[in-house]
Design an enzyme around this catalytic site. Structure first.
Site, short mmCIF file in Angstrom:
data_model
loop_
_atom_site.label_atom_id
_atom_site.label_comp_id
_atom_site.label_asym_id
_atom_site.label_seq_id
_atom_site.Cartn_x
_atom_site.Cartn_y
_atom_site.Cartn_z
N LYS A 267 45.39 33.08 48.75
CA LYS A 267 44.44 34.19 48.90
C LYS A 267 43.59 33.98 50.15
O LYS A 267 43.39 32.85 50.57
CB LYS A 267 43.49 34.20 47.68
CG LYS A 267 44.12 34.65 46.38
CD LYS A 267 43.10 34.62 45.26
CE LYS A 267 43.72 35.01 43.93
NZ LYS A 267 44.16 36.42 43.85
N ARG A 341 50.70 36.26 34.70
CA ARG A 341 51.77 36.80 33.85
C ARG A 341 52.79 35.71 33.51
O ARG A 341 53.42 35.76 32.46
CB ARG A 341 52.43 38.00 34.54
CG ARG A 341 53.07 37.67 35.85
CD ARG A 341 53.34 38.91 36.70
NE ARG A 341 52.11 39.45 37.30
CZ ARG A 341 52.07 40.55 38.04
NH1 ARG A 341 53.16 41.24 38.28
NH2 ARG A 341 50.92 40.97 38.55
N1 BES Z 1 43.56 36.53 39.18
C1 BES Z 1 44.14 37.52 40.00
C2 BES Z 1 43.63 38.93 39.71
C3 BES Z 1 42.15 39.17 39.91
C4 BES Z 1 41.67 39.61 41.12
C5 BES Z 1 41.26 38.98 38.87
C6 BES Z 1 40.32 39.83 41.29
C7 BES Z 1 39.91 39.22 39.04
C8 BES Z 1 39.44 39.64 40.25
C9 BES Z 1 45.66 37.50 39.81
O1 BES Z 1 46.21 36.27 39.55
C10 BES Z 1 46.27 37.99 41.08
O2 BES Z 1 46.14 37.32 42.06
N2 BES Z 1 46.93 39.14 41.02
C11 BES Z 1 47.57 39.71 42.14
C12 BES Z 1 48.94 40.16 41.73
C13 BES Z 1 49.83 40.57 42.87
C14 BES Z 1 50.13 39.37 43.75
C15 BES Z 1 51.09 41.16 42.31
C16 BES Z 1 46.73 40.89 42.61
O3 BES Z 1 46.15 41.60 41.77
O4 BES Z 1 46.62 41.08 43.83
MN MN Z 2 46.68 35.19 41.29
#
Ligand code: BES
Ligand code: MN
Ligand code: ZN
Length: 490
Positions: A267, A341
């Protein structure tokens, strides 16, 4: 904060709170104080913009001390969640005032007054939560002065009885908030599991699975996420057997990513600190178990949480890796940041396979897409079962946690098909919360199921009625209510 209930009367010390209806009619106590003070209160109202509108406040000092006038607005809208918001508002208005004690004088002759009094106190208690553990230079004057809240109400012992049950739930919420507030150098899979072991004191059965046991069970989706971290992964199974032997359990499953860097699909730096709360789903399950055990719920409930840390080291999993989940289904890793997931895939499969629950609800801070869809006000959820879905909606509405059903469907589901494996872990950009839910559905095996994506609601960036800024504990109360109304009363 100490909470008490007492017979109506004239409070002897501390601040006094009285209600004022829209239009400014004083309650009997307020009218008596006004007469004693030579009409001072009436003058203060006349000289201000206070009209008794819902949640308006006005402070007046008389010889009797500080008086807080609290607007109740339209009494027809005065339901239990209203009472909780009012309790939170009263707490916030007085917490740092210098008063140590406050007495709320409830004068309604309403039949549900004892219940309202209990929920008023509950709202105040929930709002009074703080996480000051790491603030070593906090001065006394920066801490709340308020130590005790008394609600005077006709039927005070009934109010106390109702409150005793609610207090157990408030403790569950506080446990969740504590877990979610902790920094990830303190709360990681092993230490999180240790905190869960404390629930044994309440009669909860707690079992911790280590990496070897999980590998034996074939949980390579979960283990793949944790393999880039120096911290070992864990799964915790909590069981509350309040209904006794032979009664089919219900299950709650939580995503417990103690920190989510994104892994190799790392990230950006800005905002990454938020990812300490990526274990909020697991935190809610732990807090819910505490609440249910604390109020001795007449239900058999399983709580399962998958605990990992998603880090990018030399052993981390790569985009294009293929892992085999416990279900036997294979998954192509497209994006290592779609890790929640993967954790839930094995946790859900394990739960339905081992415990055959009547239903499963999972909670996860799963997608940014959910926040794009519903913001930070409402939790989106998905379900394969209309009855369970309606019951969750009713439970959320009843206690003031807003939930909204989102769609599933083949057109979304097929976007998760992979060219090399049974599925991939990330689809295209649009509808990301929905395709994530479709991925999870592949692991629930026909069990009635709800998936709550709490990404937007797990952490509050501002103070709200019963939730101070920070970890909200969203979900504990709605799911406690679901157990009460859909399981215990069934
Ligand atoms: N933990 C994150 C989602 C999240 C983002 C929760 C902001 C709370 C606040 C999750 O693991 C994630 O990174 N999801 C990705 C999925 C994508 C790579 C398909 C997302 O939402 O960008
Ligand atoms: Mn994530
Ligand atoms: Zn995550």
């Amino acid at each position: 904060m100490k909470i008490a209930f007492a017979k109506p009367g004239r409070p002897k010390k501390g601040a006094i709170v009285v209600s004022v209806a829209e239009g400014g009619a004083l309650s009997p106590t307020a009218a008596a104080l006004d007469a004693e003070a030579g009409g001072l209160i009436g003058k203060a109202i006349a000289g201000s913009r206070f009209t008794g509108k819902a949640h308006q406040t006005l402070t007046v000092f008389t010889a009797a001390g500080r008086l807080l006038l609290y607007g109740v607005g339209d009494p027809a809208k005065f339901d239990l969640t209203w009472a909780e918001t009012a309790g939170g508002g009263i707490y916030a208005a007085l917490a740092h005032s210098g008063e140590k004690e406050v007495t709320i004088v409830m004068e309604s002759g309403d039949e549900r007054r004892a219940e309202r009094a209990a929920h008023l106190a509950l709202g105040a208690e929930l709002r009074s939560y703080r996480f000051d553990k790491y603030r070593t230079t906090l001065k006394a004057e920066d801490k709340p002065s308020l130590e005790k809240l008394t609600v005077m109400v006709d039927g005070h012992s009934r109010a106390q009885k109702i409150y005793d049950v609610e207090a157990a739930i408030a403790e569950g919420v506080a446990f969740t908030r504590d877990l979610v507030s902790e920094p990830p150098n303190v709360l990681y899979p092993i230490s999180f599991a240790e905190r869960c072991l404390e629930l044994k004191k309440l009669g909860v059965d707690v079992e911790v699975l280590g990496e070897k046991e999980m590998a034996k069970l074939g949980m390579h989706a979960l283990l793949g996420v944790g393999q880039g971290s120096r911290r070992e992964s864990r799964m915790v199974v909590m069981r509350w057997n309040g209904a006794g032997k032979g009664v089919q359990p219900v299950a709650f499953v939580g995503k417990g990513v103690c920190f989510d860097t994104g892994g190799i699909s790392i990230k950006p730096a800005g905002g990454m600190e938020d990812m300490k709360f990526d274990m909020a789903g697991a935190g809610v399950v732990a807090g819910l178990m505490q609440a249910l055990a604390g109020r001795k719920a007449n239900a058999n409930v399983i709580g399962v949480i998958g605990l990992v840390e998603n880090m990018p080291d030399g052993n981390a999993q790569r985009p294009s890796d293929v892992v085999t989940s416990m279900s036997g289904q294979t998954i192509e890793i497209i994006n290592t940041d779609a890790e929640g997931r993967l954790v839930l895939a094995d946790a859900l499969w394990y739960t339905q396979d081992k415990y055959k629950p009547a239903f499963m609800v999972d909670l996860a801070t799963l997608t940014g897409a959910m926040m794009v869809a519903l913001g930070e006000e409402t939790c989106g959820y998905f379900s394969n079962d209309d009855k369970l879905s309606d019951a969750l909606k009713a439970a959320g509405d009843a206690i003031g946690e807003a939930v909204w059903r989102m769609p599933l469907g083949d057109a979304y589901n097929k976007q998760m098909d992979s060219d090399i494996a049974d599925m991939k872990n990330a689809g295209a950009r649009w509808g990301g919360a929905i395709t994530a839910a479709c991925f999870l559905e592949r692991f629930v095996n026909k069990t009635p199921w709800v998936h709550m994506d709490i990404a937007g609601v797990a952490w509050s960036r501002k103070d709200r009625g019963t939730t101070p800024k920070g970890a909200s504990g969203f979900g504990v109360r709605a799911l406690d209510r679901l157990v009460r109304d859909y399981v215990e009363k069934a």
